[in-house]
Design a protein around this motif. Structure first.
Motif, PDB file in Angstrom:
ATOM      1  N   MET A  60       0.772  -1.221  -0.043  1.00 11.27           N
ATOM      2  CA  MET A  60      -0.124  -0.186  -0.041  1.00 11.27           C
ATOM      3  C   MET A  60       0.751   1.210  -0.166  1.00 11.27           C
ATOM      4  N   ARG A  61       2.186   1.001   0.483  1.00  7.87           N
ATOM      5  CA  ARG A  61       3.105   2.334   0.595  1.00  7.87           C
ATOM      6  C   ARG A  61       4.034   2.593  -0.620  1.00  7.87           C
ATOM      7  N   LEU A  62       4.559   1.248  -1.042  1.00  8.34           N
ATOM      8  CA  LEU A  62       5.691   1.385  -1.849  1.00  8.34           C
ATOM      9  C   LEU A  62       5.068   1.284  -3.468  1.00  8.34           C
ATOM     10  N   VAL A  63       4.297   0.250  -3.833  1.00  8.61           N
ATOM     11  CA  VAL A  63       3.636   0.275  -4.960  1.00  8.61           C
ATOM     12  C   VAL A  63       3.142   1.250  -5.628  1.00  8.61           C
ATOM     13  N   PRO A  64       1.915   1.774  -4.903  1.00 13.85           N
ATOM     14  CA  PRO A  64       1.348   3.083  -5.706  1.00 13.85           C
ATOM     15  C   PRO A  64       2.305   4.407  -6.050  1.00 13.85           C
ATOM     16  N   MET A  65       3.488   4.467  -5.015  1.00 14.27           N
ATOM     17  CA  MET A  65       4.421   5.440  -5.079  1.00 14.27           C
ATOM     18  C   MET A  65       5.082   5.328  -6.507  1.00 14.27           C
ATOM     19  N   PHE A  66       5.780   4.021  -6.654  1.00 12.20           N
ATOM     20  CA  PHE A  66       6.504   3.718  -8.068  1.00 12.20           C
ATOM     21  C   PHE A  66       5.607   3.895  -9.098  1.00 12.20           C
ATOM     22  N   VAL A  67       4.229   3.290  -9.100  1.00 16.04           N
ATOM     23  CA  VAL A  67       3.338   3.476 -10.341  1.00 16.04           C
ATOM     24  C   VAL A  67       3.358   4.790 -10.646  1.00 16.04           C
ATOM     25  N   LEU A  68       3.144   5.892  -9.611  1.00 17.96           N
ATOM     26  CA  LEU A  68       2.865   7.395 -10.214  1.00 17.96           C
ATOM     27  C   LEU A  68       4.195   7.665 -10.532  1.00 17.96           C
ATOM     28  N   ILE A  94       6.754  -5.740 -10.085  1.00 14.84           N
ATOM     29  CA  ILE A  94       7.258  -4.890 -11.193  1.00 14.84           C
ATOM     30  C   ILE A  94       6.163  -4.788 -12.400  1.00 14.84           C
ATOM     31  N   ALA A  95       5.234  -5.851 -12.495  1.00 17.26           N
ATOM     32  CA  ALA A  95       4.241  -5.679 -13.359  1.00 17.26           C
ATOM     33  C   ALA A  95       3.271  -4.714 -13.054  1.00 17.26           C
ATOM     34  N   ILE A  96       2.768  -4.367 -11.953  1.00 15.06           N
ATOM     35  CA  ILE A  96       2.132  -3.208 -11.447  1.00 15.06           C
ATOM     36  C   ILE A  96       2.846  -2.027 -11.755  1.00 15.06           C
ATOM     37  N   LEU A  97       4.118  -1.818 -11.373  1.00 17.14           N
ATOM     38  CA  LEU A  97       4.918  -0.700 -11.893  1.00 17.14           C
ATOM     39  C   LEU A  97       4.611  -0.440 -13.523  1.00 17.14           C
ATOM     40  N   TYR A  98       5.059  -1.514 -14.197  1.00 16.79           N
ATOM     41  CA  TYR A  98       5.099  -1.570 -15.529  1.00 16.79           C
ATOM     42  C   TYR A  98       3.785  -1.259 -16.152  1.00 16.79           C
ATOM     43  N   ALA A 137       7.488  14.547  -3.989  1.00 16.47           N
ATOM     44  CA  ALA A 137       6.611  13.374  -3.288  1.00 16.47           C
ATOM     45  C   ALA A 137       7.377  12.200  -3.122  1.00 16.47           C
ATOM     46  N   CYS A 138       8.377  11.898  -4.044  1.00 18.19           N
ATOM     47  CA  CYS A 138       9.319  10.726  -4.022  1.00 18.19           C
ATOM     48  C   CYS A 138      10.367  11.216  -2.796  1.00 18.19           C
ATOM     49  N   TYR A 139      10.776  12.175  -2.563  1.00 27.16           N
ATOM     50  CA  TYR A 139      11.797  12.597  -1.563  1.00 27.16           C
ATOM     51  C   TYR A 139      11.182  12.535  -0.219  1.00 27.16           C
ATOM     52  N   LEU A 140       9.864  12.626  -0.188  1.00 25.62           N
ATOM     53  CA  LEU A 140       9.058  12.705   1.157  1.00 25.62           C
ATOM     54  C   LEU A 140       8.573  11.488   1.500  1.00 25.62           C
ATOM     55  N   LEU A 141       8.098  10.807   0.219  1.00 19.39           N
ATOM     56  CA  LEU A 141       7.200   9.604   0.633  1.00 19.39           C
ATOM     57  C   LEU A 141       7.669   8.219   0.359  1.00 19.39           C
ATOM     58  N   LEU A 142       8.553   8.280  -0.609  1.00 24.21           N
ATOM     59  CA  LEU A 142       9.092   6.807  -0.943  1.00 24.21           C
ATOM     60  C   LEU A 142       9.838   5.984   0.102  1.00 24.21           C
ATOM     61  N   LEU A 143       9.334   4.773   0.331  1.00 24.55           N
ATOM     62  CA  LEU A 143      10.037   3.896   1.512  1.00 24.55           C
ATOM     63  C   LEU A 143      11.627   3.600   0.946  1.00 24.55           C
ATOM     64  N   ASP A 144      12.300   3.910   2.207  1.00 27.16           N
ATOM     65  CA  ASP A 144      13.484   3.397   1.868  1.00 27.16           C
ATOM     66  C   ASP A 144      14.272   2.049   2.517  1.00 27.16           C
TER      67      ASP A 144
END
Length: 498
Positions: free
Chosen positions: A44-52, A173-177, A223-230
């Motif tokens: 819920m936190r990692l995948v939607p951010m990468f999708v956007l 990866i597919a959701i990202l792609y 948004a990436c700087y603030l929200l992407l998981l590390d």
């Protein structure tokens, strides 16, 4: 055979480097329900951010195709070959920078900051594209765009591989792609809307496409700087201590065949370059990269050649990309469920062969075969988009060493993207609407990709059979525990994913 498998599992449990007895017990006692909960929280936190983020990256990479049919070429006094040059120049730094970027990212504790920096840079460059005045300026802009976009996709795949196990990666990866496919659809719709701004502030509609999308990219970098998981260890605000421990320990256990040394060893690069498997995966990747890059830059023009006006051509790019998004996700769900990669790459590749055979044979009279040719475009997208997630997941599954995996991810994607250079030249303006070079070249790469996947499947199957023939007593007599770890995927205890 069952006794040997049990012995192998016992020996692997004993040799899981970095896993104490307490950690092993903790992992075994972590229930399936708890596992589902923690993975859902990560999803819920990692995948939607990468999708956007990938949606933005894709739109910024390909919006030049939308700008073309809105008047880019006559505005900059460019001809068809200059357009092809502007497309291909993007891929030179894009290809060369991907491996170094992944090496850098693998050493950083906070990928959000590094990726946020890259996105901000290419957002500014995209904004500047709206003010370019000639062909030379566009070439410089496209070169810089390729340089800063290079690190995103391999970086995203690397970050995903650090949060998920190999048999969980393809679906993510597919959701990202799928955002790439969705981006193709959304890009046409967005370009259609933005082009209506033609004349505002004295700028043509195609310039507003770059200006608006560049500003959106800069906002997404924040948004990436603030929200992407590390990493799990840096996520105590939303993960419990047990959940953090579970995510970290299971990664160590999954990588128990790899050498977990600190820092970066130059031998890792050499081991990737000498790995025969990756070259078959690259050829399989080209069955997506060449036709995909070529088609995404040319689809609006192809649909326009069916007799549609520019505005309708933009809108009619939406269904093919939507089909591609659904296809990428559907095939990947089954690939992860069965932990079998090859069939879910080859079936899409066969769809590509059919699609480009239709287009190659019927495009000469495209206005008399609109429905069939449009079906061919949709079928091509259906076949293209599952390939990249499948190939990258297959690569991740068969590399237990996390340092080698980081390089291999970047290398596979970078050489795969070299197919974009080929794809930039195969749709020639003077061959419109038949495009024999474009459709014929795409068909050839799809056939080659099928052959590469079948060859890799056979070789890995034969390697697994050879490992199965070694008795546990023979393995223990021939190799020490240190030697088995240093052998990594070549270890007789490691089974390749087919």
């Amino acid at each position: 055979m069952a006794d040997k498998e049990a012995a192998v599992m016992h020996l692997e449990d004993q040799r899981a480097q970095g896993i104490s007895a307490d950690d092993a017990e903790f992992l075994s006692n972590f229930s399936n329900e708890e596992k589902k909960i923690v993975l859902r929280k990560v999803d819920m936190r990692l995948v939607p951010m990468f999708v956007l983020l990938y949606l933005v990256a894709y739109i910024d990479k390909t919006n030049i195709g939308n700008a073309k049919i809105e008047g880019l070429l006559p505005s900059l006094n460019m001809d068809g070959i200059q357009y092809n040059i502007a497309l291909s120049i993007f891929f030179i730094p894009y290809v060369l920078a991907e491996v170094p970027s992944n090496i850098i990212l693998n050493r950083l504790k906070r990928p959000s900051r590094y990726l946020g920096f890259l996105i901000a840079c290419w957002g500014i460059i995209m904004l500047c594209t709206g003010f370019v005045r000639n062909f030379a300026g566009l070439v410089v802009i496209r070169f810089l765009l390729g340089l800063f976009e290079a690190g995103f996709l391999p970086g995203a795949v690397l970050v995903i591989s650090k949060w998920y196990l190999p048999n969980e990666t393809q679906t993510r990866i597919a959701i990202l792609y799928t955002s790439a496919a969705s981006g193709g659809a959304f890009s046409g719709l967005l370009a259609f809307a933005i082009a209506k701004m033609d004349g505002i502030a004295g700028y043509e509609g195609w310039r507003w496409i770059f200006i608006i999308e560049g500003l959106a990219t800069i906002l997404m970098s924040v948004a990436c700087y603030l929200l992407l998981l590390d990493s799990p260890s840096l996520s105590p605000g939303w993960l419990t201590p047990d959940e953090i421990r579970f995510l970290e320990v299971r990664q160590l256990a999954a990588n128990n065949h790899g050498s977990h040394h600190e820092g970066f060893d130059k031998k890792v690069i050499l081991s990737v370059l000498a790995d025969w498997k990756i070259y078959l995966l690259i050829l399989a990747n080209w069955s997506n990269a060449v036709p995909n890059y070529a088609l995404k830059f040319s689809m609006p023009e192809i649909i326009k050649s069916m007799g549609y006006e520019a505005a309708n051509a933009q809108l009619l790019t939406i269904p093919p990309y939507s089909v591609g998004a659904l296809s990428a996700y559907g095939f990947s769900v089954f690939a992860d469920r069965f932990s079998w990669r090859m069939p879910f790459i080859v079936v899409p590749q066969l769809s590509l062969i059919v699609a480009f055979a239709i287009l190659f044979s019927k495009a000469a009279e495209i206005e008399n075969n609109i429905a069939l040719c449009y079906f061919g475009v949709c079928l091509a997208c259906f076949g293209m988009y599952p390939i990249l997630p499948g190939v990258n997941a297959w690569n991740v599954c068969n590399i237990p060493n996390p340092h080698k995996r980081a390089v291999a991810i970047g290398y596979l994607i970078c050489v795969g993207n070299a197919g974009g250079i080929i794809g930039s030249y195969i749709y020639k303006t003077d061959e419109e609407p038949r495009y024999p070079t474009g459709y014929g070249t795409s068909l050839s790469f799809a056939v080659a990709g099928v052959m590469a996947c079948l060859a890799l499947e056979f070789c890995l199957w034969r390697a697994n059979k050879a490992k199965d023939r070694m008795a546990m007593s023979e393995i223990e007599a021939r190799y020490t525990e240190v030697q088995l770890r240093e052998m990594e995927e070549k270890s007789p205890l490691f089974k390749y994913t087919l």
